[in-house]
Write an enzyme that holds these catalytic residues in place. Structure first.
Site, PDB file in Angstrom:
ATOM      1  N   GLU A  60      -3.492   6.618   6.904  1.00  0.00           N
ATOM      2  CA  GLU A  60      -2.350   6.526   5.977  1.00  0.00           C
ATOM      3  C   GLU A  60      -1.722   7.902   5.857  1.00  0.00           C
ATOM      4  O   GLU A  60      -2.460   8.881   5.759  1.00  0.00           O
ATOM      5  CB  GLU A  60      -2.832   6.060   4.609  1.00  0.00           C
ATOM      6  CG  GLU A  60      -3.163   4.581   4.592  1.00  0.00           C
ATOM      7  CD  GLU A  60      -3.714   4.094   3.261  1.00  0.00           C
ATOM      8  OE1 GLU A  60      -3.497   4.780   2.228  1.00  0.00           O
ATOM      9  OE2 GLU A  60      -4.366   3.063   3.245  1.00  0.00           O
TER      10      GLU A  60
ATOM     11  N   ARG B 141      -9.194  -1.361   2.226  1.00  0.00           N
ATOM     12  CA  ARG B 141      -9.030  -0.066   2.879  1.00  0.00           C
ATOM     13  C   ARG B 141      -8.765  -0.330   4.355  1.00  0.00           C
ATOM     14  O   ARG B 141      -9.321  -1.271   4.918  1.00  0.00           O
ATOM     15  CB  ARG B 141     -10.296   0.796   2.742  1.00  0.00           C
ATOM     16  CG  ARG B 141     -10.490   1.453   1.369  1.00  0.00           C
ATOM     17  CD  ARG B 141      -9.457   2.541   1.085  1.00  0.00           C
ATOM     18  NE  ARG B 141      -9.618   3.177  -0.220  1.00  0.00           N
ATOM     19  CZ  ARG B 141      -9.021   2.783  -1.345  1.00  0.00           C
ATOM     20  NH1 ARG B 141      -8.216   1.732  -1.326  1.00  0.00           N
ATOM     21  NH2 ARG B 141      -9.201   3.434  -2.477  1.00  0.00           N
TER      22      ARG B 141
ATOM     23  N   HIS C  50       0.342   1.577   0.409  1.00  0.00           N
ATOM     24  CA  HIS C  50      -0.804   1.637  -0.505  1.00  0.00           C
ATOM     25  C   HIS C  50      -0.310   1.541  -1.961  1.00  0.00           C
ATOM     26  O   HIS C  50      -0.664   2.360  -2.805  1.00  0.00           O
ATOM     27  CB  HIS C  50      -1.612   2.932  -0.293  1.00  0.00           C
ATOM     28  CG  HIS C  50      -3.019   2.823  -0.824  1.00  0.00           C
ATOM     29  ND1 HIS C  50      -4.100   3.393  -0.209  1.00  0.00           N
ATOM     30  CD2 HIS C  50      -3.512   2.188  -1.925  1.00  0.00           C
ATOM     31  CE1 HIS C  50      -5.197   3.143  -0.909  1.00  0.00           C
ATOM     32  NE2 HIS C  50      -4.865   2.402  -1.968  1.00  0.00           N
TER      33      HIS C  50
HETATM   34  P1  NAD Z   1     -15.030  -4.147  -7.449  1.00  0.00           P
HETATM   35  O1  NAD Z   1     -16.202  -3.252  -7.397  1.00  0.00           O
HETATM   36  O2  NAD Z   1     -14.629  -4.763  -8.749  1.00  0.00           O
HETATM   37  O3  NAD Z   1     -15.206  -5.342  -6.416  1.00  0.00           O
HETATM   38  C1  NAD Z   1     -15.680  -5.202  -5.105  1.00  0.00           C
HETATM   39  C2  NAD Z   1     -16.466  -6.471  -4.767  1.00  0.00           C
HETATM   40  O4  NAD Z   1     -16.776  -6.506  -3.378  1.00  0.00           O
HETATM   41  C3  NAD Z   1     -17.795  -6.555  -5.518  1.00  0.00           C
HETATM   42  O5  NAD Z   1     -17.887  -7.819  -6.128  1.00  0.00           O
HETATM   43  C4  NAD Z   1     -18.837  -6.393  -4.413  1.00  0.00           C
HETATM   44  O6  NAD Z   1     -20.021  -7.093  -4.684  1.00  0.00           O
HETATM   45  C5  NAD Z   1     -18.092  -7.000  -3.243  1.00  0.00           C
HETATM   46  N1  NAD Z   1     -18.632  -6.631  -1.935  1.00  0.00           N
HETATM   47  C6  NAD Z   1     -19.064  -5.436  -1.508  1.00  0.00           C
HETATM   48  N2  NAD Z   1     -19.467  -5.521  -0.227  1.00  0.00           N
HETATM   49  C7  NAD Z   1     -19.264  -6.805   0.170  1.00  0.00           C
HETATM   50  C8  NAD Z   1     -19.475  -7.514   1.376  1.00  0.00           C
HETATM   51  N3  NAD Z   1     -19.997  -6.905   2.448  1.00  0.00           N
HETATM   52  N4  NAD Z   1     -19.133  -8.819   1.421  1.00  0.00           N
HETATM   53  C9  NAD Z   1     -18.613  -9.450   0.338  1.00  0.00           C
HETATM   54  N5  NAD Z   1     -18.418  -8.828  -0.837  1.00  0.00           N
HETATM   55  C10 NAD Z   1     -18.734  -7.522  -0.916  1.00  0.00           C
HETATM   56  O7  NAD Z   1     -13.825  -3.300  -6.869  1.00  0.00           O
HETATM   57  P2  NAD Z   1     -12.267  -3.656  -6.964  1.00  0.00           P
HETATM   58  O8  NAD Z   1     -11.671  -2.955  -8.125  1.00  0.00           O
HETATM   59  O9  NAD Z   1     -12.088  -5.110  -6.817  1.00  0.00           O
HETATM   60  O10 NAD Z   1     -11.742  -2.908  -5.667  1.00  0.00           O
HETATM   61  C11 NAD Z   1     -12.246  -3.251  -4.381  1.00  0.00           C
HETATM   62  C12 NAD Z   1     -11.736  -2.263  -3.352  1.00  0.00           C
HETATM   63  O11 NAD Z   1     -10.352  -2.478  -3.148  1.00  0.00           O
HETATM   64  C13 NAD Z   1     -11.852  -0.801  -3.798  1.00  0.00           C
HETATM   65  O12 NAD Z   1     -13.106  -0.261  -3.433  1.00  0.00           O
HETATM   66  C14 NAD Z   1     -10.703  -0.132  -3.077  1.00  0.00           C
HETATM   67  O13 NAD Z   1     -11.130   0.344  -1.821  1.00  0.00           O
HETATM   68  C15 NAD Z   1      -9.696  -1.244  -2.879  1.00  0.00           C
HETATM   69  N6  NAD Z   1      -8.542  -1.127  -3.801  1.00  0.00           N
HETATM   70  C16 NAD Z   1      -7.302  -1.007  -3.264  1.00  0.00           C
HETATM   71  C17 NAD Z   1      -6.195  -0.923  -4.099  1.00  0.00           C
HETATM   72  C18 NAD Z   1      -4.806  -0.813  -3.520  1.00  0.00           C
HETATM   73  O14 NAD Z   1      -3.951  -0.217  -4.139  1.00  0.00           O
HETATM   74  N7  NAD Z   1      -4.531  -1.379  -2.375  1.00  0.00           N
HETATM   75  C19 NAD Z   1      -6.360  -0.930  -5.498  1.00  0.00           C
HETATM   76  C20 NAD Z   1      -7.645  -1.065  -6.015  1.00  0.00           C
HETATM   77  C21 NAD Z   1      -8.730  -1.173  -5.151  1.00  0.00           C
END
Ligand code: NAD
Length: 310
Positions: free
Chosen positions: A257, A228, A276
């Protein structure tokens, strides 16, 4: 309570047509209703939506499903107080985002963006001899090892990169050679040619990458943000790029955005901005449908919802 009616909010159109989702869920014994663009909230037990909006809870739904993984726009406390279950779409973006991130890294290493730019003016231009490199043997640091992070790590490992990761739990992850704790972020990024951000936006990750972390990165390193926009201090990033403290960046997410017209990031040759769209794939709708279908089954069977956030 299993839902009788599930509304599909027009905001999902950002990703796919609402009626296609309804079509994909025809096998589920629930009535799906696609809401018109300017509809006042009607009567429904559950809602599938792209984003949180002011009057989203007016129909008093028991369950809201967000078609994104990140639910940072939702007032989680409010939902909890009103006993509304919120589920997200994590788990479905590893392939698409993993491939996009590999693409950004290849683009910078193999200079594909330069060639595409030169093509616009029909220029036949060999790159400077010492600029292109190969990903094999380079190090990538993946910050956050959930669905996205693992999708990136798997592909980076497959192409021969060294993979380090930042993870809260010190338990090994396949395809990651070395793990760092979040408070060792500076050390984790210092040897990496690419730093890839794949954490959710939370209180703890807002501004996670600021001036200090950017200056801890090497001058020939690239930042890749598919998490994000607000995970990065964008002003500090612009400053670091201008000062030559960083080689470049690939930003799929920005703050705000869309990225405003007058942002200096648009003009920088070594910055690639995508709208995005890192997770975009024609299979997106099927993957969301699978989560909604499974959760309808679970509600019918009185089981706990999958991907529940609140
Ligand atoms: P997920 O829940 O599978 O993975 C997130 C990971 O981050 C988890 O393993 C969590 O433990 C870890 N985490 C949280 N805080 C942390 C920190 N301070 N330090 C290290 N690790 C930490 O989620 P995901 O599906 O992998 O998605 C992650 C994020 O990516 C979403 O929340 C979303 O904001 C973003 N995303 C963006 C797109 C895009 O189109 N660009 C698509 C999907 C997700």
């Amino acid at each position: 309570q299993p839902p009788q009616t599930i509304a599909i909010d027009p905001s999902v159109r950002e990703l796919f047509p609402p009626e296609v989702l309804a079509e994909r869920l025809e096998d589920v014994p629930v009535s799906f209703e696609t809401l018109p663009e300017d509809a006042a909230p009607g009567e429904y037990d559950a809602l599938v939506t792209f984003e949180y909006r002011e009057n989203l809870l007016a129909a008093d739904p028991d369950w809201v499903h967000c078609v994104l993984a990140g639910v940072d726009t939702f007032p989680l406390g409010d939902l909890e107080a009103r006993s509304v279950a919120l589920t997200n779409s994590t788990g479905i973006h590893g392939d698409a985002v993993g491939e996009t991130v590999l693409g950004y890294m290849l683009q910078f290493a193999r200079r594909l963006h330069d060639h595409r730019d030169a093509e616009a003016t029909r220029e036949w231009e060999y790159p400077d001899w010492n600029v292109p490199f190969t990903l094999r043997g380079e190090t990538v640091c993946v910050v956050g090892l959930g669905t996205l992070g693992r999708g990136v790590a798997t592909r980076a490992d497959a192409i021969g990169m060294d993979v380090v990761g930042v993870r809260r739990t010190p338990v090994p992850v396949e395809h990651v050679d070395e793990l760092y704790a979040p408070d060792a972020l500076d050390a984790a990024v210092s040897d990496a040619r690419f730093v890839v951000l794949t954490v959710p936006l939370t209180e703890r990750t807002r501004g996670l990458v600021g001036a200090d972390e950017l200056s801890a990165m090497s001058e020939d390193a690239y930042l890749v943000n598919v998490a994000r926009g607000r995970v990065v201090d964008q002003d500090a990033l612009v400053e670091e790029l201008r000062a030559g403290g960083l080689a470049g960046a690939a930003l799929d997410v920005t703050d705000p955005e869309p990225l405003p017209d007058d942002s200096p990031l648009w003009e920088m040759d070594e910055v690639v901005v995508t709208p995005h769209a890192a997770a975009a794939t024609r299979d997106y709708v099927d993957r969301v449908a699978a989560i909604v279908r499974e959760n309808c089954r679970r509600l019918e069977a009185d089981e706990a919802l999958a991907n529940r956030v609140v």
